[in-house]
Every structure is written in structure tokens, then in C-alpha cells.
Design a protein around this motif. Structure first.
Motif, PDB file in Angstrom:
ATOM      1  N   HIS A 288     -35.316 -23.162 -30.636  1.00 56.15           N
ATOM      2  CA  HIS A 288     -35.731 -23.497 -29.271  1.00 56.15           C
ATOM      3  C   HIS A 288     -36.703 -22.438 -28.764  1.00 56.15           C
ATOM      4  O   HIS A 288     -36.500 -21.244 -28.998  1.00 56.15           O
ATOM      5  CB  HIS A 288     -34.512 -23.573 -28.346  1.00 56.15           C
ATOM      6  CG  HIS A 288     -34.720 -24.455 -27.160  1.00 56.15           C
ATOM      7  ND1 HIS A 288     -35.657 -24.179 -26.189  1.00 56.15           N
ATOM      8  CD2 HIS A 288     -34.131 -25.622 -26.802  1.00 56.15           C
ATOM      9  CE1 HIS A 288     -35.624 -25.140 -25.265  1.00 56.15           C
ATOM     10  NE2 HIS A 288     -34.718 -26.026 -25.617  1.00 56.15           N
ATOM     11  N   ASP A 289     -37.742 -22.880 -28.095  1.00 55.98           N
ATOM     12  CA  ASP A 289     -38.752 -21.946 -27.611  1.00 55.98           C
ATOM     13  C   ASP A 289     -38.386 -21.327 -26.270  1.00 55.98           C
ATOM     14  O   ASP A 289     -39.157 -20.549 -25.709  1.00 55.98           O
ATOM     15  CB  ASP A 289     -40.120 -22.622 -27.523  1.00 55.98           C
ATOM     16  CG  ASP A 289     -40.111 -23.882 -26.683  1.00 55.98           C
ATOM     17  OD1 ASP A 289     -39.021 -24.308 -26.239  1.00 55.98           O
ATOM     18  OD2 ASP A 289     -41.194 -24.469 -26.481  1.00 55.98           O
ATOM     19  N   GLN A 290     -37.185 -21.653 -25.745  1.00 60.16           N
ATOM     20  CA  GLN A 290     -36.719 -21.056 -24.501  1.00 60.16           C
ATOM     21  C   GLN A 290     -35.318 -20.480 -24.727  1.00 60.16           C
ATOM     22  O   GLN A 290     -34.317 -21.135 -24.461  1.00 60.16           O
ATOM     23  CB  GLN A 290     -36.700 -22.095 -23.373  1.00 60.16           C
ATOM     24  CG  GLN A 290     -38.064 -22.648 -23.022  1.00 60.16           C
ATOM     25  CD  GLN A 290     -38.017 -23.671 -21.899  1.00 60.16           C
ATOM     26  OE1 GLN A 290     -37.041 -23.768 -21.173  1.00 60.16           O
ATOM     27  NE2 GLN A 290     -39.075 -24.431 -21.753  1.00 60.16           N
ATOM     28  N   PRO A 291     -35.233 -19.262 -25.260  1.00 58.76           N
ATOM     29  CA  PRO A 291     -33.922 -18.679 -25.541  1.00 58.76           C
ATOM     30  C   PRO A 291     -33.111 -18.442 -24.270  1.00 58.76           C
ATOM     31  O   PRO A 291     -33.669 -18.266 -23.187  1.00 58.76           O
ATOM     32  CB  PRO A 291     -34.271 -17.362 -26.240  1.00 58.76           C
ATOM     33  CG  PRO A 291     -35.649 -17.035 -25.780  1.00 58.76           C
ATOM     34  CD  PRO A 291     -36.337 -18.348 -25.593  1.00 58.76           C
ATOM     35  N   SER A 292     -31.797 -18.448 -24.431  1.00 62.43           N
ATOM     36  CA  SER A 292     -30.870 -18.198 -23.332  1.00 62.43           C
ATOM     37  C   SER A 292     -29.948 -17.048 -23.720  1.00 62.43           C
ATOM     38  O   SER A 292     -29.635 -16.871 -24.897  1.00 62.43           O
ATOM     39  CB  SER A 292     -30.018 -19.444 -23.044  1.00 62.43           C
ATOM     40  OG  SER A 292     -30.822 -20.582 -22.798  1.00 62.43           O
ATOM     41  N   ASN A 293     -29.497 -16.291 -22.740  1.00 64.97           N
ATOM     42  CA  ASN A 293     -28.514 -15.262 -23.065  1.00 64.97           C
ATOM     43  C   ASN A 293     -27.102 -15.840 -22.959  1.00 64.97           C
ATOM     44  O   ASN A 293     -26.896 -16.936 -22.438  1.00 64.97           O
ATOM     45  CB  ASN A 293     -28.696 -14.009 -22.197  1.00 64.97           C
ATOM     46  CG  ASN A 293     -28.506 -14.281 -20.711  1.00 64.97           C
ATOM     47  OD1 ASN A 293     -27.510 -14.881 -20.297  1.00 64.97           O
ATOM     48  ND2 ASN A 293     -29.468 -13.828 -19.902  1.00 64.97           N
ATOM     49  N   PHE A 294     -26.130 -15.098 -23.462  1.00 61.46           N
ATOM     50  CA  PHE A 294     -24.762 -15.611 -23.518  1.00 61.46           C
ATOM     51  C   PHE A 294     -24.160 -15.790 -22.128  1.00 61.46           C
ATOM     52  O   PHE A 294     -23.333 -16.677 -21.916  1.00 61.46           O
ATOM     53  CB  PHE A 294     -23.880 -14.694 -24.367  1.00 61.46           C
ATOM     54  CG  PHE A 294     -24.036 -14.925 -25.836  1.00 61.46           C
ATOM     55  CD1 PHE A 294     -23.326 -15.930 -26.475  1.00 61.46           C
ATOM     56  CD2 PHE A 294     -24.914 -14.160 -26.592  1.00 61.46           C
ATOM     57  CE1 PHE A 294     -23.471 -16.162 -27.835  1.00 61.46           C
ATOM     58  CE2 PHE A 294     -25.068 -14.384 -27.950  1.00 61.46           C
ATOM     59  CZ  PHE A 294     -24.348 -15.386 -28.579  1.00 61.46           C
ATOM     60  N   LEU A 295     -24.572 -14.977 -21.180  1.00 60.52           N
ATOM     61  CA  LEU A 295     -24.076 -15.140 -19.818  1.00 60.52           C
ATOM     62  C   LEU A 295     -24.576 -16.455 -19.227  1.00 60.52           C
ATOM     63  O   LEU A 295     -23.813 -17.196 -18.580  1.00 60.52           O
ATOM     64  CB  LEU A 295     -24.525 -13.953 -18.958  1.00 60.52           C
ATOM     65  CG  LEU A 295     -23.941 -13.882 -17.546  1.00 60.52           C
ATOM     66  CD1 LEU A 295     -22.417 -13.853 -17.587  1.00 60.52           C
ATOM     67  CD2 LEU A 295     -24.486 -12.649 -16.820  1.00 60.52           C
ATOM     68  N   GLU A 296     -25.848 -16.766 -19.454  1.00 64.95           N
ATOM     69  CA  GLU A 296     -26.401 -18.035 -18.987  1.00 64.95           C
ATOM     70  C   GLU A 296     -25.706 -19.210 -19.655  1.00 64.95           C
ATOM     71  O   GLU A 296     -25.354 -20.211 -19.006  1.00 64.95           O
ATOM     72  CB  GLU A 296     -27.895 -18.087 -19.267  1.00 64.95           C
ATOM     73  CG  GLU A 296     -28.575 -19.381 -18.830  1.00 64.95           C
ATOM     74  CD  GLU A 296     -30.047 -19.425 -19.196  1.00 64.95           C
ATOM     75  OE1 GLU A 296     -30.670 -20.480 -18.937  1.00 64.95           O
ATOM     76  OE2 GLU A 296     -30.563 -18.437 -19.755  1.00 64.95           O
ATOM     77  N   LEU A 297     -25.491 -19.117 -20.976  1.00 65.71           N
ATOM     78  CA  LEU A 297     -24.786 -20.171 -21.703  1.00 65.71           C
ATOM     79  C   LEU A 297     -23.398 -20.398 -21.121  1.00 65.71           C
ATOM     80  O   LEU A 297     -23.005 -21.540 -20.847  1.00 65.71           O
ATOM     81  CB  LEU A 297     -24.672 -19.793 -23.183  1.00 65.71           C
ATOM     82  CG  LEU A 297     -23.734 -20.667 -24.023  1.00 65.71           C
ATOM     83  CD1 LEU A 297     -24.315 -22.058 -24.220  1.00 65.71           C
ATOM     84  CD2 LEU A 297     -23.459 -20.004 -25.377  1.00 65.71           C
ATOM     85  N   THR A 298     -22.659 -19.331 -20.920  1.00 64.76           N
ATOM     86  CA  THR A 298     -21.285 -19.449 -20.453  1.00 64.76           C
ATOM     87  C   THR A 298     -21.225 -19.997 -19.038  1.00 64.76           C
ATOM     88  O   THR A 298     -20.399 -20.873 -18.733  1.00 64.76           O
ATOM     89  CB  THR A 298     -20.595 -18.075 -20.527  1.00 64.76           C
ATOM     90  OG1 THR A 298     -20.729 -17.557 -21.850  1.00 64.76           O
ATOM     91  CG2 THR A 298     -19.132 -18.197 -20.175  1.00 64.76           C
ATOM     92  N   ARG A 299     -22.074 -19.513 -18.174  1.00 59.84           N
ATOM     93  CA  ARG A 299     -22.093 -20.034 -16.806  1.00 59.84           C
ATOM     94  C   ARG A 299     -22.434 -21.518 -16.786  1.00 59.84           C
ATOM     95  O   ARG A 299     -21.852 -22.291 -16.016  1.00 59.84           O
ATOM     96  CB  ARG A 299     -23.114 -19.248 -15.970  1.00 59.84           C
ATOM     97  CG  ARG A 299     -22.660 -17.859 -15.572  1.00 59.84           C
ATOM     98  CD  ARG A 299     -23.779 -17.084 -14.899  1.00 59.84           C
ATOM     99  NE  ARG A 299     -23.301 -15.826 -14.320  1.00 59.84           N
ATOM    100  CZ  ARG A 299     -24.084 -14.864 -13.873  1.00 59.84           C
ATOM    101  NH1 ARG A 299     -25.427 -15.011 -13.944  1.00 59.84           N
ATOM    102  NH2 ARG A 299     -23.579 -13.762 -13.358  1.00 59.84           N
ATOM    103  N   THR A 300     -23.362 -21.922 -17.630  1.00 60.53           N
ATOM    104  CA  THR A 300     -23.731 -23.336 -17.706  1.00 60.53           C
ATOM    105  C   THR A 300     -22.549 -24.174 -18.162  1.00 60.53           C
ATOM    106  O   THR A 300     -22.278 -25.245 -17.594  1.00 60.53           O
ATOM    107  CB  THR A 300     -24.918 -23.524 -18.670  1.00 60.53           C
ATOM    108  OG1 THR A 300     -26.032 -22.760 -18.222  1.00 60.53           O
ATOM    109  CG2 THR A 300     -25.315 -24.994 -18.761  1.00 60.53           C
ATOM    110  N   ILE A 301     -21.833 -23.711 -19.171  1.00 62.56           N
ATOM    111  CA  ILE A 301     -20.682 -24.467 -19.681  1.00 62.56           C
ATOM    112  C   ILE A 301     -19.619 -24.607 -18.607  1.00 62.56           C
ATOM    113  O   ILE A 301     -19.079 -25.708 -18.378  1.00 62.56           O
ATOM    114  CB  ILE A 301     -20.109 -23.780 -20.934  1.00 62.56           C
ATOM    115  CG1 ILE A 301     -21.085 -23.918 -22.107  1.00 62.56           C
ATOM    116  CG2 ILE A 301     -18.747 -24.370 -21.307  1.00 62.56           C
ATOM    117  CD1 ILE A 301     -20.700 -23.110 -23.332  1.00 62.56           C
TER     118      ILE A 301
END
Length: 336
Positions: A259-272
Motif C-alpha cells: 500500500h502506498d499509504q502506510p499506517s502506524n499501529f496506533l492508527e490501525l488499532t484505533r480504526t479497529i
């Protein structure tokens, strides 16, 4: 390849014979569903190794439209039979647990290296005109000095798992050069979505976080949570693999699929947590073992595949997580 050109060729799989090795797993079954719906004659081969994610329910939408053969890629007789007459072969069968390779390296060597050699010998002897698409891992790069990591980066994998996948890639490249086999090599990033195994957390961190949220548990976010990865939704991954399969120019090359738009783990977790409406997260210190294994930020450059095929990811993180949460809530008993 322009988008219009790809759309004009989506019928290329209609009536074609396609063999998917590891076909009942996460990636293999997702490919099978898409290909069956495109009119391909799909044959799935899977050894159903415990804990690797093979699941008959994965192909439920197309169970009457595909064939399944339970066999191991290390079985020379079976591979010699199965590759005959196939137009395309997607190779996603592998030992896929990095942690397991730390305590027992031999399944990686036997399955990923020897198994790949068995497949390539079967093609050389019985079907040298078939096209092989190998599903590899971004872990093959190891540590890199420049991000995003491009295909020109020198691979420097540290673990036996990643080394074995790189060796498999070199074996395929050798058969392409020396025997004229058509091969496409891919290095996949952090794929998430429906049909992945959910019984343990040894691979597939994004999906495991989804399980914790669905169960209203606490998701551990190690350190400050700002380490970046390029999480890619499964449907986008399948689209990339199919485009590479039909394009003659893709043969003999390595392609990042990320993916050309990486996410950090905090962003991933908050999204989930936000999408699921359940669960929570908590910052957790790294254990010494985990800290020693953590490579830091890693995300890949997908310029090459975009230039060659026109592909780019279309699924935003929140939408991919929503589809994933909905799927597992509906089918929880099939995966827990």
C-alpha cells in the motif's frame, strides 16, 4: 497497462485452467473465489497443515465451482499430475510462521525450498508453458536503509523463514532463466481481510487485532505505536496478482504488492476499535525478545507494479477493517 486495457482483458481467465497451491488458505481461497467468478476452471491443492489456515469454509461461495485435491507440494507424483494442462499456477503454499522457524527451521527448508523445487521440476517435465505466480513476503527484504523499499533493494533477511522464501524465489528464477518457465515473483505486504485464520496470533497481526476487538478484549500496542506498516486489504492483493498473471511483460520480474499509504499501529488499532464498536487498546512495553525482532518502520514502494499493470490499492483502511469485522462477526464459529 491502463485501467481500460485491464478491463478489456478480464475475460482472459474464462475457461482457463488454474491451479492454486495452498488453495484453502487465506490468499489461495480469495484467489479461487475471484477466479471462479471470472469463469476459470479452478483446482485447489492443500495439505491442510494444522494451524496454517486451510479451511473448507473459505471457498463456500464457490464450493460447487472448484475442485479440491488434498496433497502436499513435496509430493513429486502429486505435483507431476496436478500441473498437467494448467494455464496458470498460483503458488501460495508455504510454512508461514516466522516464530515457528526460530525453534524449528526444518519445515521452512523442507516446504518452502524443497517444495518449490518439486513444483518447478514438475513444470519442467510436464508443463513448461504454464505461467507460475509465486506469492512471497516483504520479509524477504530484511532490514533496509531506505523507505519505501523498492525491488532494487538488496535482500538481507535474518530469519530462516524469510531466507527460505528468498531461496524459493531464486529457485524459480533459475528455472525461468535455464528452462524457459514463465514465472512472476511477488513480495506481499501485511495482508488482512476475510478468510484468514483467527485461532492464534503467530501471523496476521491486523486480523488478530480484529478478533480481540470483536471479543471486547484489550489490544496491546507495543511502545508508542508509531511504527509504520503498509496494510493491504485482501481484495486489492488479489487484483494485483491477477493483473500480473495476465501480463506477458511481468514474467521474470519481482514485484512489491503493498500500500502506498502506510499506517502506524496506533492508527490501525484505533480504526479497529472505532469500526468494531467494541474492544480497547493499551500501550504495552516491548518484551526483550519482541524488541530484538522488531525491524521498525517498513513499507514498500509499489511504483513498479503500478507502471507495469496500472494497479494501485483502492480500499481505505477503515473500509477494509469494516468488511473484515462484518465477515468474522457473521462467520465467527467457522474461524474461532
Amino acid at each position: 497497462m491502463t485501467q481500460d486495457f485491464w478491463q478489456s482483458r478480464t475475460s482472459v481467465f474464462s475457461g482457463k485452467k488454474v491451479l492454486i497451491l495452498g488453495g484453502l488458505g487465506f490468499l489461495g481461497s480469495s484467489l479461487a473465489i475471484r477466479l471462479a467468478k471470472m469463469g476459470a476452471r479452478v483446482l485447489l491443492a492443500d495439505a491442510m497443515v494444522e494451524e496454517y489456515g486451510g479451511n473448507l469454509f473459505n471457498i463456500e461461495p464457490v464450493k460447487d465451482d472448484v475442485q479440491v485435491n488434498y496433497c502436499d507440494i513435496r509430493d513429486e507424483h502429486a505435483m507431476g499430475q496436478l500441473v498437467c494442462g494448467q494455464d496458470y499456477i498460483f503458488h501460495s503454499a508455504a510454512q508461514v510462521c516466522h516464530l515457528k522457524s526460530l525453534s524449528d527451521p526444518f519445515p521452512d527448508i523442507d516446504i518452502n525450498i524443497r517444495g518449490t523445487a518439486v513444483i518447478m521440476e514438475a513444470l519442467r517435465k510436464h508443463n513448461p508453458t504454464a505461467k507460475l505466480i509465486k506469492l512471497g513476503s516483504r520479509g524477504q527484504y530484511g532490514s533496509v536503509l531506505k523507505l519505501p523499499a523498492g525491488e532494487e533493494a538488496k535482500p538481507d533477511p535474518k530469519g530462516i523463514y524469510e531466507i527460505s522464501l528468498l531461496a524459493a524465489e531464486h529457485i524459480i528464477g533459475s528455472y525461468c532463466r535455464n528452462h524457459g518457465i514463465q514465472g512472476v515473483l511477488t513480495r506481499l505486504t501485511n495482508i488482512y481481510g476475510p478468510r484468514a485464520q483467527m485461532r492464534h496470533n503467530r501471523f496476521g497481526v491486523a486480523n488478530w487485532f480484529v478478533r480481540l476487538a470483536i471479543e471486547d478484549q484489550t489490544i496491546p500496542v507495543f511502545g508508542d505505536g508509531l511504527i509504520k506498516r503498509d496494510f493491504l486489504y485482501i481484495d486489492d492483493c488479489v487484483e494485483a496478482l491477477l493483473r500480473l498473471a495476465v501480463l506477458p511483460e511481468a514474467c521474470g520480474q519481482v514485484y512489491n504488492v503493498g500500500h502506498d499509504q502506510p499506517s502506524n499501529f496506533l492508527e490501525l488499532t484505533r480504526t479497529i476499535v472505532d469500526v468494531a464498536g467494541t474492544g480497547r487498546y493499551q500501550h504495552t512495553p516491548f518484551s526483550p525478545e519482541r524488541k530484538a525482532q522488531e525491524p521498525g518502520d517498513f513499507y514498500t514502494d509499489i511504483t513498479k507494479i503500478h507502471q507495469v499493470t496500472g494497479w494501485k490499492p483502492e480500499t481505505e483502511l477503515a473500509e477494509g477493517i469494516r468488511r473484515t469485522v462484518d465477515y468474522y462477526r457473521m462467520n465467527k464459529e467457522r474461524y474461532w
